[in-house]
Design a protein around this motif. Structure first.
Motif, PDB file in Angstrom:
ATOM      1  N   UNK A   1       8.298 -15.239  -8.319  1.00  0.00           N
ATOM      2  CA  UNK A   1       7.862 -14.747  -9.629  1.00  0.00           C
ATOM      3  C   UNK A   1       7.385 -13.302  -9.540  1.00  0.00           C
ATOM      4  N   UNK A   2       6.703 -12.991  -8.427  1.00  0.00           N
ATOM      5  CA  UNK A   2       6.244 -11.610  -8.231  1.00  0.00           C
ATOM      6  C   UNK A   2       7.430 -10.658  -8.155  1.00  0.00           C
ATOM      7  N   UNK A   3       8.488 -11.096  -7.477  1.00  0.00           N
ATOM      8  CA  UNK A   3       9.678 -10.258  -7.350  1.00  0.00           C
ATOM      9  C   UNK A   3      10.327 -10.008  -8.713  1.00  0.00           C
ATOM     10  N   UNK A   4      10.333 -11.030  -9.560  1.00  0.00           N
ATOM     11  CA  UNK A   4      10.901 -10.873 -10.907  1.00  0.00           C
ATOM     12  C   UNK A   4      10.121  -9.827 -11.704  1.00  0.00           C
ATOM     13  N   UNK A   5       8.789  -9.868 -11.606  1.00  0.00           N
ATOM     14  CA  UNK A   5       7.966  -8.885 -12.322  1.00  0.00           C
ATOM     15  C   UNK A   5       8.202  -7.489 -11.761  1.00  0.00           C
ATOM     16  N   UNK A   6       8.289  -7.371 -10.427  1.00  0.00           N
ATOM     17  CA  UNK A   6       8.491  -6.059  -9.807  1.00  0.00           C
ATOM     18  C   UNK A   6       9.844  -5.471 -10.154  1.00  0.00           C
ATOM     19  N   UNK A   7      10.859  -6.302 -10.266  1.00  0.00           N
ATOM     20  CA  UNK A   7      12.181  -5.811 -10.673  1.00  0.00           C
ATOM     21  C   UNK A   7      12.117  -5.226 -12.086  1.00  0.00           C
ATOM     22  N   UNK A   8      11.345  -5.882 -12.964  1.00  0.00           N
ATOM     23  CA  UNK A   8      11.207  -5.395 -14.336  1.00  0.00           C
ATOM     24  C   UNK A   8      10.378  -4.115 -14.420  1.00  0.00           C
ATOM     25  N   UNK A   9       9.431  -3.964 -13.493  1.00  0.00           N
ATOM     26  CA  UNK A   9       8.526  -2.812 -13.567  1.00  0.00           C
ATOM     27  C   UNK A   9       8.917  -1.688 -12.607  1.00  0.00           C
ATOM     28  N   UNK A  10      10.071  -1.803 -11.955  1.00  0.00           N
ATOM     29  CA  UNK A  10      10.567  -0.765 -11.055  1.00  0.00           C
ATOM     30  C   UNK A  10      11.867  -0.196 -11.610  1.00  0.00           C
ATOM     31  N   UNK A  11      12.210   1.013 -11.169  1.00  0.00           N
ATOM     32  CA  UNK A  11      13.428   1.665 -11.662  1.00  0.00           C
ATOM     33  C   UNK A  11      14.681   1.180 -10.963  1.00  0.00           C
ATOM     34  N   UNK A  12      14.548   0.692  -9.738  1.00  0.00           N
ATOM     35  CA  UNK A  12      15.697   0.159  -9.001  1.00  0.00           C
ATOM     36  C   UNK A  12      15.281  -1.109  -8.282  1.00  0.00           C
ATOM     37  N   UNK A  13      16.268  -1.929  -7.922  1.00  0.00           N
ATOM     38  CA  UNK A  13      16.002  -3.156  -7.187  1.00  0.00           C
ATOM     39  C   UNK A  13      15.437  -2.837  -5.802  1.00  0.00           C
ATOM     40  N   UNK A  14      15.938  -1.739  -5.205  1.00  0.00           N
ATOM     41  CA  UNK A  14      15.455  -1.339  -3.879  1.00  0.00           C
ATOM     42  C   UNK A  14      13.974  -0.977  -3.932  1.00  0.00           C
ATOM     43  N   UNK A  15      13.573  -0.265  -4.989  1.00  0.00           N
ATOM     44  CA  UNK A  15      12.157   0.081  -5.143  1.00  0.00           C
ATOM     45  C   UNK A  15      11.315  -1.174  -5.276  1.00  0.00           C
ATOM     46  N   UNK A  16      11.808  -2.156  -6.042  1.00  0.00           N
ATOM     47  CA  UNK A  16      11.080  -3.411  -6.216  1.00  0.00           C
ATOM     48  C   UNK A  16      10.909  -4.139  -4.890  1.00  0.00           C
ATOM     49  N   UNK A  17      11.956  -4.143  -4.065  1.00  0.00           N
ATOM     50  CA  UNK A  17      11.882  -4.821  -2.770  1.00  0.00           C
ATOM     51  C   UNK A  17      10.890  -4.137  -1.834  1.00  0.00           C
ATOM     52  N   UNK A  18      10.855  -2.801  -1.871  1.00  0.00           N
ATOM     53  CA  UNK A  18       9.899  -2.077  -1.047  1.00  0.00           C
ATOM     54  C   UNK A  18       8.467  -2.355  -1.488  1.00  0.00           C
ATOM     55  N   UNK A  19       8.239  -2.371  -2.790  1.00  0.00           N
ATOM     56  CA  UNK A  19       6.904  -2.670  -3.307  1.00  0.00           C
ATOM     57  C   UNK A  19       6.489  -4.094  -2.955  1.00  0.00           C
ATOM     58  N   UNK A  20       7.436  -5.044  -3.053  1.00  0.00           N
ATOM     59  CA  UNK A  20       7.139  -6.430  -2.711  1.00  0.00           C
ATOM     60  C   UNK A  20       6.792  -6.568  -1.230  1.00  0.00           C
ATOM     61  N   UNK A  21       7.545  -5.868  -0.389  1.00  0.00           N
ATOM     62  CA  UNK A  21       7.277  -5.930   1.042  1.00  0.00           C
ATOM     63  C   UNK A  21       5.888  -5.395   1.363  1.00  0.00           C
ATOM     64  N   UNK A  22       5.524  -4.315   0.718  1.00  0.00           N
ATOM     65  CA  UNK A  22       4.211  -3.710   0.943  1.00  0.00           C
ATOM     66  C   UNK A  22       3.093  -4.637   0.473  1.00  0.00           C
ATOM     67  N   UNK A  23       3.277  -5.226  -0.706  1.00  0.00           N
ATOM     68  CA  UNK A  23       2.273  -6.146  -1.253  1.00  0.00           C
ATOM     69  C   UNK A  23       2.150  -7.388  -0.382  1.00  0.00           C
ATOM     70  N   UNK A  24       3.280  -7.898   0.088  1.00  0.00           N
ATOM     71  CA  UNK A  24       3.276  -9.102   0.924  1.00  0.00           C
ATOM     72  C   UNK A  24       2.532  -8.863   2.228  1.00  0.00           C
ATOM     73  N   UNK A  25       2.748  -7.704   2.838  1.00  0.00           N
ATOM     74  CA  UNK A  25       2.035  -7.378   4.073  1.00  0.00           C
ATOM     75  C   UNK A  25       0.534  -7.331   3.828  1.00  0.00           C
ATOM     76  N   UNK A  26       0.146  -6.766   2.711  1.00  0.00           N
ATOM     77  CA  UNK A  26      -1.276  -6.703   2.380  1.00  0.00           C
ATOM     78  C   UNK A  26      -1.848  -8.098   2.168  1.00  0.00           C
TER      79      UNK A  26
END
Length: 481
Positions: free
Chosen positions: A199-224
């Motif tokens: 679900x977090x990934x779905x929100x990040x895809x909607x709030x990011x300009x590219x899918x790659x940006x969303x994946x990077x943000x998700x990876x960073x959040x997950x590590x935290x």
């Protein structure tokens, strides 16, 4: 060895993030869905601002209609909240009835003030976070301007009717805003903390300009999130409900966390110790003492002040991510110190002069407009931005709520004592005191507030690390916690 691997992972993630096209650049396109969510989260601030603005004029008629004392006026104003206007629709028959409505609704104000900037910060990309998390202050200021305009528009009605209409009008947008909030998604960081990564990934895809940006943000959040309690499994994180957070914040804070607390609480303290809310509330009282007795003229001065305040907060919101937090904060705070000194000077001359010289009235009007404008340039929007972004994810909600609790407490104390103190030392003396407070605030901001422009929420922790090489590794780990 594990710590070395963690630092290496952070460095690798940082390199990938910076190389992502359009990510981390000022000119990057602002995501429309993110903007919509930020607007929906921030619009409830209109009601808070409207209450501040409209109460400055309505209280003059409340005093006349309900025969309340100056102390009761201070208490009424100090119990700031946005839904007291519902009680006013019932044609509040007494001071006690009106107070009850304001106290009950004050709880709602506290929730909205904390949740809106934190939510916006957590859904925003780093390079547009300053603009988006400053929107609550913009809407507060816009609401204040609306309140001033309504005061001016209804000033000619009978005093037992006009203040009830002034306060009651805000019920209409409050219903619309409540419906809009239903459409907002959950914070992706909160979803990750609950183990709901998909679900977090779905929100990040909607709030990011590219899918790659969303994946990077998700990876960073997950590590935290994985670093939250040292658990290697996000499924275990879903059972975490903030256990031990208050102990970590208040009883055993690490040195970086202690610095975050000092910075955030200090900024919120000075935001209200500056007397901005009191100046807005009691501006008609100040100018009435200065010789402007016509209520419509008093409200006209308020409208001018509101226009100036709105213009500066708009400038700050648009350029906060370009110029950074520190420059605007320091310029705004120093400008407030000078403006309050000028207001004190003008008020002093008016207090001791029977003729009320025009130059002193003009100086006072210009100074009060400058004061609220400098507040809207720096301390106003940046306090909300800074408070919502500096704490690590596991402490963000509680840390922000603690800072904003101080904010509201100081606001209430200043608003409830402004008139009483001013009667003892005059309005001019009060403004000189506030000027001195802003001098201290400017020094505090220069020493304790680091620049956070362009940093992700997961990176900001590193700004509060120890400067020596001995603690360098600890600081890097803070970046992902």
């Amino acid at each position: 060895m594990a710590n070395t691997d963690k630092v290496t992972e952070v460095a690798s993630l940082e390199e990938r993030k910076r190389s992502e096209p359009g990510f981390g650049h000022v000119g990057a396109r602002l995501n429309k869905f993110t903007l919509l969510c930020a607007l929906l989260a921030s619009t409830n601030s209109i009601l808070l601002g409207y209450d501040i603005g409209v109460m400055s004029g309505a209280v003059l008629y409340i005093k006349e209609n309900l025969k309340i004392t100056s102390v009761e006026e201070e208490i009424l104003v100090g119990t700031l909240n946005v839904f007291s206007l519902v009680g006013s629709l019932a044609s509040a028959p007494s001071f006690a009835f009106l107070m009850a409505g304001r106290i009950i609704a004050g709880i709602g104000v506290g929730y909205s003030l904390m949740i809106s900037p934190v939510y916006t910060a957590e859904i925003s990309p780093a390079m547009s976070r300053g603009f988006l998390t400053s929107l609550p202050e913009f809407f507060i200021t816009f609401g204040i301007l609306l309140g001033y305009i309504v005061n001016y528009a209804f000033a000619s009605l009978p005093p037992h009717i006009n203040w009830r209409i002034m306060l009651g009008l805000a019920t209409i947008p409050s219903i619309v805003i409540a419906l809009g909030v239903i459409a907002m998604p959950e914070s992706p960081r909160w979803l990750v903390m609950q183990g709901r990564v998909d679900q977090a990934k779905e929100v990040l895809i909607k709030t990011s300009n590219t899918k790659e940006e969303a994946e990077l943000r998700l990876e960073e959040i997950t590590k935290a999130a994985l670093s939250n309690n040292g658990s290697p499994d996000l499924a275990q994180q879903s059972n975490w409900r903030g256990q031990g957070v208050w102990k970590e914040l208040l009883l055993r804070p690490s040195r970086p966390i202690r610095r975050m607390l000092i910075s955030s609480i200090g900024m919120n303290f000075f935001m209200q110790a500056s007397g901005n809310d009191a100046v807005i509330y009691y501006c008609p009282e100040v100018f009435n003492a200065a010789g402007i007795h016509n209520k419509k003229e008093l409200f006209g001065v308020n409208v001018i002040m509101g226009l100036a305040k709105t213009s500066f907060v708009m400038f700050s919101a648009l350029y906060l991510d370009r110029f950074g937090r520190r420059p605007l904060l320091l310029v705004g705070s120093a400008g407030m110190a000078i403006s309050l000194a000028g207001l004190g000077l003008g008020s002093k001359f008016l207090d001791h002069s029977d003729s009320k010289p025009s130059w002193a009235i003009v100086l006072s009007i210009v100074a009060v407009c400058a004061d609220v404008s400098f507040f809207s340039l720096g301390l106003g929007p940046i306090t909300w931005v800074y408070s919502s972004e500096i704490f690590p994810m596991r402490l963000r909600a509680q840390g922000t709520s603690l800072a904003i609790s101080v904010n509201r407490l100081v606001s209430g104390v200043v608003s409830m004592s402004f008139l009483s103190i001013s009667k003892k030392i005059t309005f001019g003396g009060m403004f000189f005191v506030l000027s001195g407070i802003m001098v201290v605030a400017t020094v505090f901001f220069y020493v304790f507030i680091p620049e956070t422009k362009g940093k992700t929420l997961e990176e900001i922790g590193a700004l509060f690390k120890d400067k020596d090489t001995k603690n360098d590794k600890e600081g890097k780990e803070m970046a992902v916690v």
